[in-house]
Design a protein around this motif. Structure first.
Motif, PDB file in Angstrom:
ATOM      1  N   LYS A  42      -5.083   1.590   9.226  1.00 51.10           N
ATOM      2  CA  LYS A  42      -4.632   2.315  10.414  1.00 51.10           C
ATOM      3  C   LYS A  42      -3.599   1.510  11.201  1.00 51.10           C
ATOM      4  O   LYS A  42      -2.709   2.074  11.827  1.00 51.10           O
ATOM      5  CB  LYS A  42      -5.833   2.637  11.311  1.00 51.10           C
ATOM      6  CG  LYS A  42      -6.808   3.645  10.712  1.00 51.10           C
ATOM      7  CD  LYS A  42      -8.000   3.861  11.632  1.00 51.10           C
ATOM      8  CE  LYS A  42      -9.004   4.820  11.022  1.00 51.10           C
ATOM      9  NZ  LYS A  42     -10.176   5.028  11.896  1.00 51.10           N
ATOM     10  N   LYS A  43      -3.744   0.189  11.158  1.00 47.71           N
ATOM     11  CA  LYS A  43      -2.801  -0.673  11.866  1.00 47.71           C
ATOM     12  C   LYS A  43      -1.504  -0.867  11.088  1.00 47.71           C
ATOM     13  O   LYS A  43      -0.558  -1.492  11.590  1.00 47.71           O
ATOM     14  CB  LYS A  43      -3.435  -2.043  12.145  1.00 47.71           C
ATOM     15  CG  LYS A  43      -4.557  -2.042  13.152  1.00 47.71           C
ATOM     16  CD  LYS A  43      -4.090  -1.549  14.515  1.00 47.71           C
ATOM     17  CE  LYS A  43      -3.040  -2.446  15.142  1.00 47.71           C
ATOM     18  NZ  LYS A  43      -2.583  -1.925  16.454  1.00 47.71           N
ATOM     19  N   GLY A  44      -1.446  -0.367   9.868  1.00 46.85           N
ATOM     20  CA  GLY A  44      -0.240  -0.520   9.067  1.00 46.85           C
ATOM     21  C   GLY A  44      -0.067  -1.911   8.495  1.00 46.85           C
ATOM     22  O   GLY A  44       1.046  -2.359   8.223  1.00 46.85           O
ATOM     23  N   LEU A  45      -1.195  -2.638   8.280  1.00 47.81           N
ATOM     24  CA  LEU A  45      -1.108  -4.014   7.807  1.00 47.81           C
ATOM     25  C   LEU A  45      -0.972  -4.129   6.293  1.00 47.81           C
ATOM     26  O   LEU A  45      -0.491  -5.138   5.791  1.00 47.81           O
ATOM     27  CB  LEU A  45      -2.339  -4.808   8.250  1.00 47.81           C
ATOM     28  CG  LEU A  45      -2.566  -4.910   9.763  1.00 47.81           C
ATOM     29  CD1 LEU A  45      -3.806  -5.752  10.054  1.00 47.81           C
ATOM     30  CD2 LEU A  45      -1.357  -5.504  10.440  1.00 47.81           C
ATOM     31  N   ILE A 104       2.710  -9.420   9.020  1.00 43.60           N
ATOM     32  CA  ILE A 104       1.754  -9.547  10.101  1.00 43.60           C
ATOM     33  C   ILE A 104       2.426  -9.123  11.404  1.00 43.60           C
ATOM     34  O   ILE A 104       3.543  -9.534  11.690  1.00 43.60           O
ATOM     35  CB  ILE A 104       1.271 -11.012  10.228  1.00 43.60           C
ATOM     36  CG1 ILE A 104       0.695 -11.476   8.904  1.00 43.60           C
ATOM     37  CG2 ILE A 104       0.234 -11.136  11.327  1.00 43.60           C
ATOM     38  CD1 ILE A 104      -0.491 -10.725   8.438  1.00 43.60           C
ATOM     39  N   GLN A 105       1.729  -8.321  12.198  1.00 42.56           N
ATOM     40  CA  GLN A 105       2.355  -7.844  13.424  1.00 42.56           C
ATOM     41  C   GLN A 105       1.968  -8.762  14.577  1.00 42.56           C
ATOM     42  O   GLN A 105       0.968  -9.412  14.558  1.00 42.56           O
ATOM     43  CB  GLN A 105       1.876  -6.411  13.747  1.00 42.56           C
ATOM     44  CG  GLN A 105       2.301  -5.433  12.652  1.00 42.56           C
ATOM     45  CD  GLN A 105       1.831  -4.028  12.972  1.00 42.56           C
ATOM     46  OE1 GLN A 105       1.259  -3.776  14.011  1.00 42.56           O
ATOM     47  NE2 GLN A 105       2.095  -3.115  12.092  1.00 42.56           N
ATOM     48  N   ALA A 149       0.849  -1.183   0.000  1.00 47.42           N
ATOM     49  CA  ALA A 149       0.000   0.000   0.000  1.00 47.42           C
ATOM     50  C   ALA A 149       0.889   1.238   0.000  1.00 47.42           C
ATOM     51  O   ALA A 149       2.054   1.176   0.396  1.00 47.42           O
ATOM     52  CB  ALA A 149      -0.904   0.008   1.222  1.00 47.42           C
ATOM     53  N   TYR A 150       0.347   2.356  -0.439  1.00 52.38           N
ATOM     54  CA  TYR A 150       1.119   3.596  -0.414  1.00 52.38           C
ATOM     55  C   TYR A 150       0.222   4.760  -0.009  1.00 52.38           C
ATOM     56  O   TYR A 150      -0.844   4.966  -0.584  1.00 52.38           O
ATOM     57  CB  TYR A 150       1.746   3.918  -1.766  1.00 52.38           C
ATOM     58  CG  TYR A 150       2.633   5.138  -1.665  1.00 52.38           C
ATOM     59  CD1 TYR A 150       3.965   5.005  -1.291  1.00 52.38           C
ATOM     60  CD2 TYR A 150       2.129   6.419  -1.878  1.00 52.38           C
ATOM     61  CE1 TYR A 150       4.784   6.120  -1.144  1.00 52.38           C
ATOM     62  CE2 TYR A 150       2.932   7.539  -1.727  1.00 52.38           C
ATOM     63  CZ  TYR A 150       4.258   7.380  -1.366  1.00 52.38           C
ATOM     64  OH  TYR A 150       5.051   8.494  -1.210  1.00 52.38           O
ATOM     65  N   SER A 190       2.109  12.731   4.848  1.00 53.16           N
ATOM     66  CA  SER A 190       1.203  13.546   5.660  1.00 53.16           C
ATOM     67  C   SER A 190      -0.061  12.771   6.012  1.00 53.16           C
ATOM     68  O   SER A 190      -0.575  12.854   7.127  1.00 53.16           O
ATOM     69  CB  SER A 190       0.831  14.840   4.923  1.00 53.16           C
ATOM     70  OG  SER A 190       0.191  14.550   3.692  1.00 53.16           O
ATOM     71  N   ALA A 191      -0.566  11.986   5.047  1.00 57.59           N
ATOM     72  CA  ALA A 191      -1.768  11.191   5.306  1.00 57.59           C
ATOM     73  C   ALA A 191      -1.488  10.104   6.331  1.00 57.59           C
ATOM     74  O   ALA A 191      -2.308   9.819   7.211  1.00 57.59           O
ATOM     75  CB  ALA A 191      -2.273  10.579   4.009  1.00 57.59           C
ATOM     76  N   THR A 192      -0.319   9.479   6.237  1.00 52.42           N
ATOM     77  CA  THR A 192       0.048   8.439   7.189  1.00 52.42           C
ATOM     78  C   THR A 192       0.116   8.999   8.602  1.00 52.42           C
ATOM     79  O   THR A 192      -0.360   8.382   9.556  1.00 52.42           O
ATOM     80  CB  THR A 192       1.420   7.836   6.820  1.00 52.42           C
ATOM     81  OG1 THR A 192       1.346   7.294   5.504  1.00 52.42           O
ATOM     82  CG2 THR A 192       1.809   6.733   7.788  1.00 52.42           C
TER      83      THR A 192
END
Length: 218
Positions: free
Chosen positions: A209-212, A217-218, A124-125, A129-131
């Motif tokens: 939002k979790k950066g997945l 996998i976190q 994903a990209y 600023s959005a991140t």
């Protein structure tokens, strides 16, 4: 070679993007379109790796509608939204439609090129600023609601959540994880209950939002 379909209602913009991308050793513009319906038709004919989709096109089908339709028909094709709107609302609408990310039209060429390479690799990209805004919003929500429910998910549920967010259908998830479709559906149902969500777009937004998306996998 990353095969790109350009979709923008301005011919001059398409011409500039085409010159830029064709000058790179690892990219090739295989087709162009000026609105959503034409983009869908061209995508079926050329099967690009990445579609660079304008968010707002006043004539014909708009970028979000075309993105949603294309992700249903060609799930393996990555779609990168181009927008002039630096606003969370547009970001979430793009992700919910199935886009792999968003790039501002005012962004440097280097950022756009990197974004295309990222999404072509299944990542994903988002603009920096959005991140940051998403992380701030997420951390604020965690403070408000207390315990992070994500930590209560099983390892398998986290895997299923990530694959759902990346656009895989239940059958594809089952094949990747070597489990039955019914088991995938059961995991998805538990995810919905634990996260108190009712729709796939909600899961995608949460995973973002979790950066997945595009990460391990976190």
């Amino acid at each position: 070679m990353i095969r790109v379909l350009l979709v923008d209602d301005h011919a001059v913009v398409r011409m500039g993007l085409k010159m830029l991308l064709n000058s790179l050793e690892d990219m090739e513009v295989v087709s162009e379109a000026s609105e959503g319906n034409e983009a869908i038709e061209n995508a079926h004919e050329t099967r690009p790796d990445v579609i660079l989709m304008d968010f707002s096109m006043p004539h014909g089908k708009d970028g979000l509608s075309a993105t949603e339709e294309l992700k249903n028909q060609l799930p393996d094709t990555a779609i990168l939204i181009l927008t002039m709107h630096d606003d969370e609302e547009y970001l979430f609408r793009a992700v919910q439609a199935g886009a792999s990310g968003c790039v501002l039209k005012s962004a440097p060429h280097e950022e756009l090129i990197q974004a295309i390479r990222n999404v072509s690799n299944g990542e994903a990209y988002l603009t920096p600023s959005a991140t940051k805004r998403l992380m701030d919003e997420y951390l604020g929500a965690m403070k408000e609601h207390g315990t992070d429910v994500y930590q209560q998910l099983s390892a398998r549920e986290k895997e299923v959540l990530t694959l759902i967010a990346k656009g895989y259908a239940n059958k594809e998830i089952a094949e990747q994880l070597y489990i039955s479709v019914k088991t995938v559906e059961a995991h998805r149902s538990k995810l919905m209950d634990k996260l108190q969500m009712k729709t796939r777009p909600e899961l995608v937004s949460y995973a973002l939002k979790k950066g997945l998306l595009g990460s391990a996998i976190q």
